[in-house]
Design an enzyme around this catalytic site. Sequence first.
Site, PDB file in Angstrom:
ATOM      1  N   LYS A   1      45.434  45.286  31.447  1.00 28.12           N
ATOM      2  CA  LYS A   1      46.096  46.011  32.530  1.00 28.12           C
ATOM      3  C   LYS A   1      47.599  46.158  32.223  1.00 28.12           C
ATOM      4  CE  LYS A   1      42.676  44.468  35.952  1.00 28.12           C
ATOM      5  NZ  LYS A   1      42.442  43.589  37.155  1.00 28.12           N
TER       6      LYS A   1
ATOM      7  N   TYR B   1      37.403  52.188  39.550  1.00 28.21           N
ATOM      8  CA  TYR B   1      37.207  51.154  40.576  1.00 28.21           C
ATOM      9  C   TYR B   1      36.494  51.691  41.825  1.00 28.21           C
ATOM     10  CZ  TYR B   1      40.033  47.550  38.236  1.00 28.21           C
ATOM     11  OH  TYR B   1      40.502  46.582  37.367  1.00 28.21           O
TER      12      TYR B   1
ATOM     13  N   PHE C   1      42.495  46.140  49.422  1.00 33.73           N
ATOM     14  CA  PHE C   1      43.439  46.087  48.295  1.00 33.73           C
ATOM     15  C   PHE C   1      43.306  47.286  47.357  1.00 33.73           C
ATOM     16  CE2 PHE C   1      39.643  43.592  47.186  1.00 33.73           C
ATOM     17  CZ  PHE C   1      39.257  44.165  45.992  1.00 33.73           C
TER      18      PHE C   1
ATOM     19  N   ARG D   1      33.446  37.700  30.463  1.00 32.81           N
ATOM     20  CA  ARG D   1      33.918  37.307  31.797  1.00 32.81           C
ATOM     21  C   ARG D   1      34.394  35.848  31.783  1.00 32.81           C
ATOM     22  NH1 ARG D   1      34.456  40.916  36.236  1.00 32.81           N
ATOM     23  NH2 ARG D   1      33.684  39.272  37.602  1.00 32.81           N
TER      24      ARG D   1
ATOM     25  N   THR E   1      38.548  35.883  39.015  1.00 34.70           N
ATOM     26  CA  THR E   1      39.372  37.001  39.488  1.00 34.70           C
ATOM     27  C   THR E   1      40.750  36.532  39.950  1.00 34.70           C
ATOM     28  OG1 THR E   1      37.360  38.152  40.148  1.00 34.70           O
ATOM     29  CG2 THR E   1      39.427  38.959  41.092  1.00 34.70           C
TER      30      THR E   1
ATOM     31  N   ARG F   1      43.121  34.591  32.183  1.00 35.55           N
ATOM     32  CA  ARG F   1      43.825  34.580  33.473  1.00 35.55           C
ATOM     33  C   ARG F   1      44.342  33.187  33.810  1.00 35.55           C
ATOM     34  NH1 ARG F   1      39.235  38.245  36.496  1.00 35.55           N
ATOM     35  NH2 ARG F   1      40.096  40.325  36.097  1.00 35.55           N
TER      36      ARG F   1
ATOM     37  N   ASN G   1      46.501  40.265  37.388  1.00 32.56           N
ATOM     38  CA  ASN G   1      45.655  39.326  36.637  1.00 32.56           C
ATOM     39  C   ASN G   1      45.311  39.776  35.213  1.00 32.56           C
ATOM     40  OD1 ASN G   1      43.812  41.269  37.365  1.00 32.56           O
ATOM     41  ND2 ASN G   1      42.417  39.893  38.457  1.00 32.56           N
TER      42      ASN G   1
ATOM     43  N   HIS H   1      40.814  43.317  32.689  1.00 34.63           N
ATOM     44  CA  HIS H   1      39.545  43.686  33.333  1.00 34.63           C
ATOM     45  C   HIS H   1      38.411  43.477  32.346  1.00 34.63           C
ATOM     46  CE1 HIS H   1      36.408  46.174  35.238  1.00 34.63           C
ATOM     47  NE2 HIS H   1      36.177  46.624  34.019  1.00 34.63           N
TER      48      HIS H   1
ATOM     49  N   GLU I   1      31.228  52.145  32.431  1.00 32.73           N
ATOM     50  CA  GLU I   1      32.664  52.097  32.126  1.00 32.73           C
ATOM     51  C   GLU I   1      32.955  52.614  30.710  1.00 32.73           C
ATOM     52  OE1 GLU I   1      33.419  48.429  35.269  1.00 32.73           O
ATOM     53  OE2 GLU I   1      33.749  48.044  33.144  1.00 32.73           O
TER      54      GLU I   1
HETATM   55  N1  UDP Z   1      41.919  42.526  43.427  1.00 29.27           N
HETATM   56  C1  UDP Z   1      43.012  42.370  44.281  1.00 29.27           C
HETATM   57  N2  UDP Z   1      42.850  41.647  45.433  1.00 29.27           N
HETATM   58  C2  UDP Z   1      41.657  41.086  45.760  1.00 29.27           C
HETATM   59  C3  UDP Z   1      40.558  41.244  44.895  1.00 29.27           C
HETATM   60  C4  UDP Z   1      40.731  41.973  43.741  1.00 29.27           C
HETATM   61  O1  UDP Z   1      44.097  42.861  43.994  1.00 29.27           O
HETATM   62  O2  UDP Z   1      41.576  40.435  46.826  1.00 29.27           O
HETATM   63  C5  UDP Z   1      42.089  43.296  42.192  1.00 29.27           C
HETATM   64  C6  UDP Z   1      42.219  42.399  40.967  1.00 29.27           C
HETATM   65  O3  UDP Z   1      43.156  42.998  40.064  1.00 29.27           O
HETATM   66  C7  UDP Z   1      40.804  42.452  40.390  1.00 29.27           C
HETATM   67  C8  UDP Z   1      40.418  43.895  40.709  1.00 29.27           C
HETATM   68  O4  UDP Z   1      40.959  44.126  41.992  1.00 29.27           O
HETATM   69  O5  UDP Z   1      40.790  42.149  39.006  1.00 29.27           O
HETATM   70  C9  UDP Z   1      38.942  44.180  40.734  1.00 29.27           C
HETATM   71  O6  UDP Z   1      38.313  43.279  41.616  1.00 29.27           O
HETATM   72  P1  UDP Z   1      36.945  42.569  41.208  1.00 29.27           P
HETATM   73  O7  UDP Z   1      36.412  41.883  42.413  1.00 29.27           O
HETATM   74  O8  UDP Z   1      36.045  43.549  40.519  1.00 29.27           O
HETATM   75  O9  UDP Z   1      37.446  41.432  40.185  1.00 29.27           O
HETATM   76  P2  UDP Z   1      37.259  41.293  38.598  1.00 29.27           P
HETATM   77  O10 UDP Z   1      35.918  41.891  38.237  1.00 29.27           O
HETATM   78  O11 UDP Z   1      38.415  42.031  37.955  1.00 29.27           O
HETATM   79  O12 UDP Z   1      37.342  39.822  38.322  1.00 29.27           O
HETATM   80 MG    MG Z   2      35.129  43.719  38.712  1.00 35.06          MG
END
Ligand code: UDP
Ligand code: MG
Length: 150
Positions: free
Chosen positions: A10, A50, A58, A86, A92, A103, A113, A116, A127
């Site tokens: 990111k 997304y 958010f 992952r 996350t 992270r 964070n 992705h 994707e």
């Molecule tokens: N995100 C955020 N606030 C939240 C949850 C998610 O800003 O409460 C952002 C964060 O950058 C995250 C992205 O949205 O990586 C996508 O969310 P997801 O639940 O898919 O998490 P990831 O798969 O990236 O772990």
């Molecule tokens: Mg995700």
Amino acid sequence: MAEQTFIMIKPDGVQRGLIGEVISRFEKKGFYLKGLKLQNVEKSFAEQHYSDLSSKPFFAGLVEYIVSGPVVAMVWEGKSVVATGRKIIGATNPLASEPGTIRGDFAVDIGRNVIHGSDSVESARKEIALWFPEGIAEWRSSQHNWIYEA
Ligand code: UDP
Ligand code: MG
């Protein structure tokens, strides 16, 4: 075909000079880089990436974050690369990510964070099609048999 995942560094990861670090972790594990580009994305493209999160509070901030600077889009390939990717990335919320994860080692806030990673083989397929419509490289490491039994 071997499993593939979509990984994106990111804008914060790019600005903070973490591109090499991230690539190094996936490379050293034994996964293969199959696609790589640094680019700025449009708002509509970030929204599409997304789209599953469009109803979340958010969402607007997330899209703003993703378009705030260039990102590094990558395809990585290898056995169980989606789930293992992952794990390499961590939870996350970086404060809940274990030390040793990307992270966990390099981030604090959930909205900054660093990286992705696709959450399933099916999301990875979607994707990769979105980010690499031109296709990806075909190659196999000469070290393959030193990493994989077969
Ligand atoms: N995100 C955020 N606030 C939240 C949850 C998610 O800003 O409460 C952002 C964060 O950058 C995250 C992205 O949205 O990586 C996508 O969310 P997801 O639940 O898919 O998490 P990831 O798969 O990236 O772990
Ligand atoms: Mg995700």
